[in-house]
Design a protein around this motif. Structure first.
Motif, short mmCIF file in Angstrom:
data_model
loop_
_atom_site.label_atom_id
_atom_site.label_comp_id
_atom_site.label_asym_id
_atom_site.label_seq_id
_atom_site.Cartn_x
_atom_site.Cartn_y
_atom_site.Cartn_z
N LEU A 1 0.83 -1.21 0.00
CA LEU A 1 0.00 0.00 0.00
C LEU A 1 0.87 1.25 0.00
CD1 LEU A 1 -2.80 1.35 0.23
CD2 LEU A 1 -2.63 1.08 2.71
N ILE A 2 1.94 1.23 0.79
CA ILE A 2 2.84 2.39 0.89
C ILE A 2 3.55 2.64 -0.44
CG2 ILE A 2 4.98 3.20 1.96
CD1 ILE A 2 3.97 1.79 4.55
N VAL A 3 4.05 1.57 -1.08
CA VAL A 3 4.71 1.71 -2.39
C VAL A 3 3.72 2.25 -3.42
CG1 VAL A 3 5.78 0.48 -4.31
CG2 VAL A 3 6.44 -0.06 -1.97
N SER A 4 2.50 1.72 -3.40
CA SER A 4 1.46 2.15 -4.35
C SER A 4 1.17 3.63 -4.20
CB SER A 4 0.18 1.34 -4.14
OG SER A 4 0.42 -0.04 -4.31
N MET A 5 1.05 4.10 -2.95
CA MET A 5 0.78 5.52 -2.70
C MET A 5 1.96 6.39 -3.14
SD MET A 5 -1.39 5.77 0.88
CE MET A 5 -0.33 4.70 1.87
N ALA A 6 3.19 5.91 -2.91
CA ALA A 6 4.37 6.69 -3.30
C ALA A 6 4.45 6.85 -4.82
CB ALA A 6 5.64 6.01 -2.76
N ILE A 7 4.19 5.77 -5.54
CA ILE A 7 4.21 5.82 -7.01
C ILE A 7 3.09 6.72 -7.53
CG2 ILE A 7 3.88 4.46 -9.12
CD1 ILE A 7 5.25 2.12 -7.65
N ALA A 8 1.91 6.59 -6.92
CA ALA A 8 0.77 7.43 -7.35
C ALA A 8 1.07 8.91 -7.12
CB ALA A 8 -0.49 7.02 -6.58
N GLN A 9 1.76 9.22 -6.02
CA GLN A 9 2.10 10.62 -5.73
C GLN A 9 2.94 11.24 -6.84
OE1 GLN A 9 3.93 11.10 -1.81
NE2 GLN A 9 2.49 9.64 -0.95
N ILE A 10 3.98 10.53 -7.28
CA ILE A 10 4.86 11.11 -8.30
C ILE A 10 4.17 11.16 -9.66
CG2 ILE A 10 6.05 8.94 -8.92
CD1 ILE A 10 8.63 10.63 -9.11
N VAL A 11 3.35 10.16 -9.97
CA VAL A 11 2.64 10.15 -11.26
C VAL A 11 1.66 11.32 -11.34
CG1 VAL A 11 0.95 8.89 -12.67
CG2 VAL A 11 2.89 7.66 -11.65
N PHE A 12 0.83 11.48 -10.31
CA PHE A 12 -0.17 12.56 -10.32
C PHE A 12 0.49 13.93 -10.19
CE2 PHE A 12 -3.25 9.16 -9.12
CZ PHE A 12 -4.17 9.41 -10.13
N PHE A 13 1.58 14.01 -9.44
CA PHE A 13 2.29 15.29 -9.31
C PHE A 13 2.84 15.74 -10.65
CE2 PHE A 13 6.30 17.60 -8.69
CZ PHE A 13 5.83 18.72 -7.99
N LEU A 14 3.48 14.81 -11.37
CA LEU A 14 4.03 15.16 -12.69
C LEU A 14 2.91 15.54 -13.66
CD1 LEU A 14 6.81 12.43 -13.06
CD2 LEU A 14 7.11 14.87 -12.59
N LEU A 15 1.77 14.83 -13.58
CA LEU A 15 0.63 15.19 -14.42
C LEU A 15 0.17 16.61 -14.11
CD1 LEU A 15 -1.65 14.32 -16.42
CD2 LEU A 15 -2.94 13.53 -14.41
N MET A 16 0.17 16.96 -12.82
CA MET A 16 -0.30 18.28 -12.39
C MET A 16 0.59 19.41 -12.89
SD MET A 16 -0.98 19.53 -8.47
CE MET A 16 0.73 19.25 -7.96
N ILE A 17 1.91 19.23 -12.81
CA ILE A 17 2.81 20.35 -13.15
C ILE A 17 3.22 20.37 -14.62
CG2 ILE A 17 3.70 20.46 -10.79
CD1 ILE A 17 6.31 19.22 -11.86
N LEU A 18 3.07 19.24 -15.32
CA LEU A 18 3.49 19.20 -16.72
C LEU A 18 2.33 19.47 -17.69
CD1 LEU A 18 5.92 16.12 -16.69
CD2 LEU A 18 6.50 18.57 -16.61
N SER A 19 1.09 19.43 -17.18
CA SER A 19 -0.07 19.61 -18.05
C SER A 19 -0.40 21.08 -18.23
CB SER A 19 -1.30 18.89 -17.47
OG SER A 19 -1.07 17.51 -17.38
#
Length: 345
Positions: free
Chosen positions: A230-248
């Protein structure tokens, strides 16, 4: 203005150390009541004076009170709950409710009721006095344990524990990211032109709403899956959504990234804390050291982002969060690998 925010974080850093060691001298109840008194005293000073030096001292006091409350809450919930992960997520959801409520409290008093800004501060003072009374009547131990050699020896184990420092490092990187996002997100959207000023202001509230919702969800699902996964999944989701937020550049994608980032961040801190061995989470010294060390990340990262932004612009500054998120992912993967090895043994 920046100095008083830093003063609060410095007080918070000091508190988790004080609240870790002071109970061993005067007991948990006395130390908690004494240190939490910093919140009403700090707000009282803010109301009574505008002298810069005293304002800095006032915010140090509020930080001491906040840090103490966080530390003792985490310790007592870890000790008394049968389901530590769910209980800690619910506890941290209550923190999110406070973070959501505070701005609306100020708006209610100043914009709706058209009262002076001091009134919400007075409200907080009265509320905190009630908290102090409840703490004074609580079942927290009032017995110093400094003389108990076996407990002192147990509390030193964390210093040489790789698991303790791995989890502390994960929380350090997470708080780097959280403080950077919470502290700079509105400024980033304003200066980058990705969102209008009004929409930029709403991003902080949306982030906390998703954090609240996610923590409640983590409290439900935490016992139904492997916590390390669960912790790994949340960490990966954080970086994926963060990059989507700042690169879009598309507004819809920006908000999907924002909401996803908040949701992925939501249960991370309490879930990582709950996976610490109970011998550490039930120790005020170990918990205090962990939170204090992690808090350094929250102090440093906004400064780092600002320094980079001075040279490269706000986009370059905010990208530093992506680096911290990447390191966080690597540390959680190491934690997952170790958890599988421990199970095999």
């Amino acid at each position: 203005s920046g100095a008083v925010i830093s003063a609060h974080q410095i007080g918070n850093f000091c508190a988790v150390l004080f609240s870790g060691f002071l109970p061993y001298v005067i007991g948990r109840k006395k130390s908690t009541v004494l240190l939490v008194t910093g919140i009403p005293l700090g707000f009282l000073l803010v109301i009574l004076t505008g002298i810069p030096g005293l304002l800095l001292f006032a915010f140090v006091l509020t930080g001491i009170g906040r840090g103490t409350m966080s530390n003792i809450s985490n310790v007592t919930v870890s000790e008394t709950s049968g389901n530590r992960t769910a209980a800690l997520n619910i506890l941290h959801a209550s923190f999110a409710v406070g973070a959501l409520s505070a701005p609306f409290l100020v708006i209610l008093f100043t914009q709706v009721l058209h009262l002076d800004w001091r009134f919400p501060a007075i409200f907080i003072i009265v509320f905190e006095i009630g908290v102090l009374l409840l703490l004074a009547k609580s079942s927290l131990s009032n017995v110093p344990v400094l003389t108990k050699k076996e407990e002192k020896a147990a509390d030193k184990k964390f210093l040489t524990s790789p698991i303790f420092w791995l989890n502390t490092s994960i929380l350090f990187m997470y708080l780097c990211c959280e403080s950077g996002i919470v502290g700079w997100l509105v400024t980033y959207f304003k200066e980058s032109g990705g969102l209008s000023e009004s929409l930029s202001q709403s991003t902080a509230s949306l982030l906390w709403i998703m954090i609240l919702a996610g923590r409640l969800l983590c409290a439900i699902i935490s016992e139904k899956m492997n916590k390390a996964v669960l912790i790994v999944s949340m960490a990966i989701a954080q970086i994926v959504f963060f990059l989507l937020m700042i690169l879009s550049s598309n507004m819809i994608l920006i908000f999907i990234g924002l909401l996803g980032t908040g949701f992925a961040m939501s249960g991370f801190y309490p879930t990582v804390l709950s996976t610490m061995p109970k011998e550490f989470t039930s120790s005020t010294i170990a918990t205090g050291t962990c939170i204090a060390t992690a808090t350094i990340g929250a102090i440093i990262m906004p400064i780092v982002i600002g320094a980079i932004a001075e040279v490269t612009g706000i986009a370059g500054g905010i990208s530093a969060i992506g680096v911290a998120l990447g390191i966080c992912v690597l540390l959680t993967i190491i934690k997952l690998i170790i958890s599988y090895r421990v199970k095999k043994d």
